[in-house]
Structures are given as structure tokens and as C-alpha cells.
Design a protein around this motif. Structure first.
Motif, mmCIF file in Angstrom:
data_model
loop_
_atom_site.group_PDB
_atom_site.id
_atom_site.type_symbol
_atom_site.label_atom_id
_atom_site.label_comp_id
_atom_site.label_asym_id
_atom_site.label_seq_id
_atom_site.Cartn_x
_atom_site.Cartn_y
_atom_site.Cartn_z
ATOM 1 N N ALA A 112 26.614 59.680 53.815
ATOM 2 C CA ALA A 112 26.281 59.128 52.284
ATOM 3 C C ALA A 112 27.362 58.953 51.520
ATOM 4 O O ALA A 112 26.603 57.817 50.705
ATOM 5 N N ARG A 113 28.314 59.904 51.406
ATOM 6 C CA ARG A 113 29.173 59.411 50.528
ATOM 7 C C ARG A 113 29.890 58.260 51.089
ATOM 8 O O ARG A 113 30.400 56.768 50.303
ATOM 9 N N HIS A 114 29.575 57.737 51.910
ATOM 10 C CA HIS A 114 30.550 56.497 52.899
ATOM 11 C C HIS A 114 30.009 55.286 52.938
ATOM 12 O O HIS A 114 29.883 54.480 54.241
ATOM 13 N N TRP A 115 28.278 55.389 52.790
ATOM 14 C CA TRP A 115 27.090 54.585 52.983
ATOM 15 C C TRP A 115 27.305 53.425 53.365
ATOM 16 O O TRP A 115 26.718 52.595 54.587
ATOM 17 N N ARG A 116 28.242 52.774 52.059
ATOM 18 C CA ARG A 116 28.284 51.446 52.472
ATOM 19 C C ARG A 116 29.043 50.853 53.567
ATOM 20 O O ARG A 116 28.773 49.964 54.303
ATOM 21 N N ARG A 117 30.170 51.612 53.774
ATOM 22 C CA ARG A 117 30.900 51.526 55.460
ATOM 23 C C ARG A 117 29.865 50.818 56.363
ATOM 24 O O ARG A 117 30.274 50.892 56.838
ATOM 25 N N VAL A 118 29.111 52.736 55.706
ATOM 26 C CA VAL A 118 29.150 52.701 57.362
ATOM 27 C C VAL A 118 28.133 51.678 57.886
ATOM 28 O O VAL A 118 27.877 51.375 59.109
ATOM 29 N N THR A 119 26.966 51.249 57.012
ATOM 30 C CA THR A 119 26.350 49.577 57.006
ATOM 31 C C THR A 119 26.686 48.359 57.377
ATOM 32 O O THR A 119 26.743 47.786 58.372
ATOM 33 N N ARG A 120 27.984 48.715 56.514
ATOM 34 C CA ARG A 120 28.951 47.364 57.231
ATOM 35 C C ARG A 120 29.313 46.997 57.992
ATOM 36 O O ARG A 120 30.012 46.220 58.704
ATOM 37 N N ALA A 121 29.828 48.000 58.822
ATOM 38 C CA ALA A 121 30.494 48.333 60.035
ATOM 39 C C ALA A 121 29.369 48.258 61.185
ATOM 40 O O ALA A 121 29.930 48.054 61.799
ATOM 41 N N GLY A 122 27.976 48.187 60.946
ATOM 42 C CA GLY A 122 27.108 47.731 62.032
ATOM 43 C C GLY A 122 25.858 48.916 62.593
ATOM 44 O O GLY A 122 25.628 48.266 63.130
ATOM 45 N N ALA A 123 27.185 49.474 63.265
ATOM 46 C CA ALA A 123 26.161 50.865 64.218
ATOM 47 C C ALA A 123 26.132 52.146 63.076
ATOM 48 O O ALA A 123 26.945 53.027 63.771
ATOM 49 N N PRO A 124 25.447 52.368 62.139
ATOM 50 C CA PRO A 124 25.368 53.712 61.278
ATOM 51 C C PRO A 124 24.762 54.954 62.722
ATOM 52 O O PRO A 124 25.407 56.065 62.700
ATOM 53 N N ASP A 125 23.831 54.663 63.244
ATOM 54 C CA ASP A 125 23.515 55.931 64.578
ATOM 55 C C ASP A 125 24.845 56.086 65.403
ATOM 56 O O ASP A 125 25.032 57.574 65.250
ATOM 57 N N ALA A 126 25.374 54.745 65.701
ATOM 58 C CA ALA A 126 26.670 55.548 66.458
ATOM 59 C C ALA A 126 27.814 56.229 65.538
ATOM 60 O O ALA A 126 28.346 57.033 65.780
ATOM 61 N N TYR A 127 28.067 55.894 64.534
ATOM 62 C CA TYR A 127 28.701 57.125 63.422
ATOM 63 C C TYR A 127 27.894 58.156 62.947
ATOM 64 O O TYR A 127 28.715 58.756 62.906
ATOM 65 N N VAL A 128 26.349 58.224 62.276
ATOM 66 C CA VAL A 128 26.191 58.935 62.315
ATOM 67 C C VAL A 128 26.561 60.302 63.626
ATOM 68 O O VAL A 128 26.582 61.566 63.197
ATOM 69 N N ARG A 129 26.295 59.604 64.792
ATOM 70 C CA ARG A 129 26.094 60.979 65.630
ATOM 71 C C ARG A 129 27.362 61.486 66.109
ATOM 72 O O ARG A 129 27.784 61.847 66.454
ATOM 73 N N ARG A 130 28.587 60.710 65.993
ATOM 74 C CA ARG A 130 29.666 61.022 65.995
ATOM 75 C C ARG A 130 29.985 61.243 65.079
ATOM 76 O O ARG A 130 30.739 62.863 65.292
ATOM 77 N N ALA A 131 29.927 61.573 63.586
ATOM 78 C CA ALA A 131 30.198 62.176 62.663
ATOM 79 C C ALA A 131 29.571 63.937 63.096
ATOM 80 O O ALA A 131 29.982 64.706 62.429
ATOM 81 N N LEU A 132 28.272 64.196 63.309
ATOM 82 C CA LEU A 132 27.369 65.104 63.714
ATOM 83 C C LEU A 132 28.372 65.732 64.697
ATOM 84 O O LEU A 132 28.470 67.177 64.572
ATOM 85 N N TYR A 133 28.510 65.414 65.917
ATOM 86 C CA TYR A 133 29.805 65.758 67.118
ATOM 87 C C TYR A 133 31.060 66.412 66.037
ATOM 88 O O TYR A 133 30.925 67.626 66.570
ATOM 89 N N HIS A 134 31.376 65.790 65.531
ATOM 90 C CA HIS A 134 32.485 65.710 65.232
ATOM 91 C C HIS A 134 32.446 67.157 63.879
ATOM 92 O O HIS A 134 32.855 67.921 63.823
ATOM 93 N N GLU A 135 31.611 67.464 63.372
ATOM 94 C CA GLU A 135 31.241 68.686 61.994
ATOM 95 C C GLU A 135 31.123 69.710 62.527
ATOM 96 O O GLU A 135 31.438 70.440 62.615
ATOM 97 N N HIS A 136 30.546 69.598 64.510
ATOM 98 C CA HIS A 136 29.786 70.751 64.756
ATOM 99 C C HIS A 136 31.587 71.301 65.395
ATOM 100 O O HIS A 136 31.756 72.008 65.430
ATOM 101 N N VAL A 137 31.995 71.186 65.631
ATOM 102 C CA VAL A 137 33.261 70.830 66.945
ATOM 103 C C VAL A 137 34.305 71.283 65.405
ATOM 104 O O VAL A 137 34.781 72.846 65.830
ATOM 105 N N SER A 138 34.640 70.707 64.521
ATOM 106 C CA SER A 138 35.270 71.471 63.034
ATOM 107 C C SER A 138 34.371 72.578 62.595
ATOM 108 O O SER A 138 35.442 73.344 62.720
ATOM 109 N N SER A 139 33.089 72.760 63.252
ATOM 110 C CA SER A 139 32.577 73.830 62.386
ATOM 111 C C SER A 139 33.013 75.244 63.162
ATOM 112 O O SER A 139 33.538 76.642 63.283
#
Length: 174
Positions: free
Chosen positions: A46-73
Motif C-alpha cells: 500500500a505504501r508504494h501503490w502508485r509505483r506498483v500500478t504504474r509498473a503495470g503488473a500489480p499481481d506479479a508485484y504483490v505475489r513477489r512481495a508475499l513470497y519475499h515477506e515470507h522468506v524474510s519472516s
């Protein structure tokens, strides 16, 4: 939380929350941990939503963020995942005892995989991503995805022989 396009973000979350929750559950093996994972990931996105939507692939971005957050935790806690005896809920009211047993065996088998192998299996076979899309989501090469998939399926075959039919179906579809 500052979201420039709050309505757009809310629509995105409403449309994809179920799928993100399923992915998170498959990654964590625990409903509560999955809910936490989705919540933390969406707050960060949510903090970077404008940048995420400008990049044009919010699904891929969120999926990648979900995976990376899982690994980080996972790395931060350095603890083993604990599974529960409760299978995921499913609507319908029919007797699903065989499916419930299969889900429990699958969940327990996934919990015994390394986090990278688990992520590859979830993205390839539950999210139905291509090898290239999986590599992109995980930030690795296609060769790494192929190798991790091969090793993960071999490990699943060894630790859960009762899933042989499911593993064979996965290998045929790959």
C-alpha cells in the motif's frame, strides 16, 4: 498507511484477497501465519501503490512481495513451522474425508520442504505459473526453478509416497 489511489487499492485487495490468502496458507502451512503474512505484505504494498500500478503488473508485484515477506519472516525467526491437525475449510457440506486426508498429507509434506522448494511448488502447481513467471516472482533464473522443482518433487515423492498420483500429474503438466 498512505495510499494515493485508495479506491483502486481497495478494489485490488477485494478482488484478490482469497487467492492471496490461499497462497500465503500454502507458503506458511498455518491459517494465522497466512493471515499475518497477507496483512504485512499488503501494508507494505500500500505504501508504494502508485509505483506498483504504474509498473503495470500489480499481481506479479504483490505475489513477489508475499513470497519475499515470507522468506524474510522465516529467516528472521529461524524457527520450524508448526502444522495443525485441522485441514483447510471447504464449503459444500459433502463428505470430503479422503480429500481432507490428502490435504493434510500434502500440507505436512509441503511443510517439510525447504522454503525455496515450497515456494516453487506453490507458484508452479497451485498458482499455475510458468517457469519464467515463477523465476521472475522469486527473483532467480529459470534453471533454478527447474532444479528446485525437480528436487522438491523428488523430496515429496520420498516423504509422502501416498501423494504419488498427485506428483505424477504435476510432472506431466510441467
Amino acid at each position: 498507511m498512505l495510499v494515493d489511489d485508495e479506491a483502486g487499492f481497495r478494489e485490488f485487495v477485494a478482488a484478490r484477497l482469497g487467492r492471496l490468502s490461499r497462497i500465503a496458507f500454502l507458503l506458511t502451512g498455518d491459517h494465522h501465519a497466512a493471515e499475518d503474512l497477507v496483512q504485512v505484505t499488503l501494508v507494505k504494498v500500500a505504501r508504494h501503490w502508485r509505483r506498483v500500478t504504474r509498473a503495470g503488473a500489480p499481481d506479479a508485484y504483490v505475489r513477489r512481495a508475499l513470497y519475499h515477506e515470507h522468506v524474510s519472516s522465516w529467516r528472521a525467526r529461524r524457527r520450524l513451522e508448526m502444522t495443525t491437525a485441522d485441514p483447510p475449510d471447504r464449503a459444500g457440506g459433502r463428505d470430503e474425508s479422503a480429500e481432507a486426508v490428502r490435504r493434510i498429507v500434502l500440507r505436512d509434506a509441503l511443510a517439510r520442504l525447504a522454503p525455496g522448494q515450497r515456494a516453487v511448488i506453490v507458484l508452479r502447481y497451485f498458482e499455475d505459473l510458468s517457469e519464467a513467471d515463477t523465476a521472475d516472482a522469486l527473483g532467480c533464473s529459470v534453471g533454478s526453478v527447474k532444479s528446485q522443482t525437480h528436487h522438491a518433487l523428488a523430496r515429496l515423492r520420498a516423504i509422502a509416497p501416498e501423494l504419488a498420483e498427485l506428483i505424477e500429474d504435476a510432472e506431466v503438466s510441467a
